[in-house]
Design a protein around this motif. Structure first.
Motif, short mmCIF file in Angstrom:
data_model
loop_
_atom_site.label_atom_id
_atom_site.label_comp_id
_atom_site.label_asym_id
_atom_site.label_seq_id
_atom_site.Cartn_x
_atom_site.Cartn_y
_atom_site.Cartn_z
N ILE A 8 0.74 -0.85 0.37
CA ILE A 8 -0.11 -0.03 -0.12
C ILE A 8 0.03 1.24 -0.47
N ALA A 9 1.97 1.07 0.72
CA ALA A 9 3.14 2.26 0.33
C ALA A 9 3.54 2.69 -1.43
N GLY A 10 3.25 1.53 -2.11
CA GLY A 10 3.64 2.41 -3.01
C GLY A 10 2.20 3.21 -4.12
N ALA A 52 -1.19 0.53 -9.26
CA ALA A 52 -2.38 -0.14 -8.68
C ALA A 52 -2.23 -1.52 -9.85
N TYR A 53 -1.35 -1.37 -10.42
CA TYR A 53 -0.47 -2.16 -11.82
C TYR A 53 0.82 -3.22 -10.35
N GLN A 54 1.38 -1.88 -9.86
CA GLN A 54 2.05 -2.78 -9.23
C GLN A 54 1.81 -3.51 -7.73
N LEU A 55 1.02 -3.28 -7.80
CA LEU A 55 -0.14 -3.60 -6.45
C LEU A 55 -0.62 -5.28 -6.94
N ALA A 56 -1.00 -5.52 -7.76
CA ALA A 56 -1.89 -6.63 -8.35
C ALA A 56 -0.42 -7.28 -8.72
N ASP A 57 0.67 -7.04 -9.24
CA ASP A 57 1.77 -7.54 -9.83
C ASP A 57 2.43 -8.00 -8.15
N ASP A 58 2.82 -7.52 -7.29
CA ASP A 58 3.36 -7.45 -5.73
C ASP A 58 2.54 -8.66 -5.52
N ALA A 59 1.53 -8.99 -5.67
CA ALA A 59 0.18 -9.75 -4.51
C ALA A 59 0.48 -10.93 -5.61
N VAL A 153 -7.39 -12.29 -15.03
CA VAL A 153 -7.94 -11.94 -14.05
C VAL A 153 -7.59 -11.14 -13.59
N ARG A 154 -6.68 -10.29 -12.96
CA ARG A 154 -6.37 -9.42 -11.04
C ARG A 154 -7.03 -7.75 -11.44
N THR A 155 -7.64 -7.44 -10.64
CA THR A 155 -7.98 -6.43 -9.99
C THR A 155 -7.67 -5.71 -8.85
N VAL A 156 -7.56 -4.34 -8.62
CA VAL A 156 -7.53 -3.69 -7.44
C VAL A 156 -8.95 -3.14 -7.30
N THR A 157 -9.81 -2.50 -6.60
CA THR A 157 -11.06 -2.27 -6.20
C THR A 157 -10.89 -1.87 -5.08
N ASP A 164 -4.53 10.73 3.77
CA ASP A 164 -4.39 12.39 3.62
C ASP A 164 -5.72 12.60 3.54
N SER A 165 -5.07 13.96 2.22
CA SER A 165 -7.02 14.38 2.31
C SER A 165 -7.30 14.09 0.79
N LEU A 166 -7.10 12.94 0.59
CA LEU A 166 -7.34 12.14 -0.77
C LEU A 166 -8.43 10.52 -0.74
N THR A 167 -9.36 10.93 -1.98
CA THR A 167 -10.13 9.66 -1.86
C THR A 167 -10.55 9.06 -3.39
N LEU A 168 -10.36 7.61 -3.39
CA LEU A 168 -10.27 7.38 -4.30
C LEU A 168 -11.40 5.73 -3.72
N ASN A 169 -11.86 5.88 -5.79
CA ASN A 169 -13.11 4.86 -6.04
C ASN A 169 -12.69 5.02 -7.73
N GLY A 170 -13.26 3.86 -7.60
CA GLY A 170 -13.05 2.73 -8.63
C GLY A 170 -12.32 1.73 -9.24
N SER A 171 -12.08 0.88 -9.90
CA SER A 171 -10.97 -0.26 -10.44
C SER A 171 -10.92 -0.38 -11.34
N HIS A 172 -9.17 -1.68 -11.66
CA HIS A 172 -8.18 -1.13 -11.86
C HIS A 172 -8.00 -2.68 -11.82
N THR A 173 -8.42 -3.24 -14.10
CA THR A 173 -9.13 -4.48 -14.03
C THR A 173 -7.81 -4.76 -14.98
N ILE A 174 -6.74 -5.96 -15.05
CA ILE A 174 -5.48 -6.05 -15.55
C ILE A 174 -5.52 -7.45 -15.92
N THR A 175 -5.89 -7.35 -17.77
CA THR A 175 -6.27 -8.63 -17.66
C THR A 175 -5.02 -8.63 -19.16
#
Length: 311
Positions: A8-10, A52-59, A153-157, A164-175
């Motif tokens: 999550i540091a990434g 997001a790609y790095q997260l899925a790749d690391d996992a 298929v891998r996903t990060v949602t 901090d001051s930023l909030t994310l919504n959405g999804s990253h799908t890697i096929t």
């Protein structure tokens, strides 16, 4: 194996970069200033995509998910590069660097591993010195066999994931498609939003990307390079629409420790709602955060600024 766990540091690094992008003063809305604003917001989208790609790749790389899908041969000394059977220890409580305040769950169903980072119950909504909240969910496949060819298929949602001051919504799908040991990933970032609670500004975008990995013939991901093409459409933080088209593949290098995830070469054309086009050139492959913007024939050299505490 690279000692680079699912981080999550990434994501925090990317969000740190996003703080700069989302805190712009848009009191002047000239076409040139708008183009500059849109370039920065487009880079924010790139930053998040890489994280997001790095997260899925690391996992996928780690024992609880198996080896990541990288472009390899069949003779590497540490494996053939495909995801093996579910490794021992996948279910051990491991939270990653910035996940210590989260409730983490890992489950397996229908050959899919689901990892949830839940910050909703964090006391006071603060982890260390960072405001946190919401959830992040990662799904990865358990295994094909060692000679797998086909798609996975891998996903990060993101569900109101706050940093901090930023909030994310959405999804990253890697096929990822593997043919004869060669992997190519197509990526879809759907209905992404990045809200800055300090300014009330929001970046929204959808992106389609294609990624090729060059493993340099080694089993160590530390020397991997990613080549990305594709396009992005969205609404900038100043409320106007924009589009981005990568005209020469954006190259990122894992060896670039201080600028990891930021392109070291490649070009993209970014167009504002007013039709102003800016060509962004990331250079000749040198590990740095420098790039040029050319608008209406005028070229300006710039350096991408990361958030507080990041180089």
């Amino acid at each position: 194996m690279k000692n680079n766990f699912l981080k999550i540091a990434g994501l925090s690094i990317a969000l740190g970069m996003m703080v700069v992008s989302c805190n712009k003063d848009d009191s002047s809305t000239t076409p040139t200033n708008q183009a500059t604003s849109v370039v920065s917001d487009s880079q924010t989208a790139n930053d998040q995509s890489e994280s997001a790609y790095q997260l899925a790749d690391d996992a996928t790389f780690m024992p609880f998910g198996g080896r990541n899908l990288r472009e390899t041969g069949e003779t590497l000394d540490k494996g053939d590069g495909h995801i093996p059977m579910l490794g021992g220890g996948w279910d051990k409580l491991w939270k990653g660097k910035d996940g210590n305040c989260a409730t983490v769950t890992k489950t397996v169903a229908n050959s899919i591993i689901t990892i949830v980072y839940d910050f909703t119950a964090v006391a006071g909504g603060v982890c260390g010195d960072k405001a946190v909240g919401g959830k992040m969910t990662i799904t990865i496949p358990i295994k094909p066999d060692a000679l797998f060819s086909g798609t996975m298929v891998r996903t990060v949602t993101y569900d109101n994931l706050k940093r901090d001051s930023l909030t994310l919504n959405g999804s990253h799908t890697i096929t990822t498609t593997v043919v004869s040991g060669k992997a190519t990933a197509s990526e879809k970032l759907a209905t992404m939003t990045i809200l800055n609670s300090n300014t009330g500004k929001i970046i929204t975008y959808t992106s389609n990307r294609s990624r090729k990995i060059d493993d340099k013939g080694t089993a160590d991901r530390g020397d991997d390079e990613s080549s990305v093409t594709g396009s992005t459409t969205g609404k900038s933080s100043d409320g106007t629409t924009f589009s981005t088209n990568i005209t020469k593949a954006l190259l990122t290098k894992n060896l670039c420790s201080d600028s990891k995830g930021f392109p070291v070469s490649g070009t993209e054309e970014i167009t504002t709602a007013a039709g102003v086009k800016t060509v962004v050139d990331y250079g000749n492959g040198t590990c740095d955060l420098k790039y040029t913007e050319t608008t209406n024939g005028v070229t300006v050299e710039k350096t991408r600024t990361k958030g507080k505490g990041k180089k």
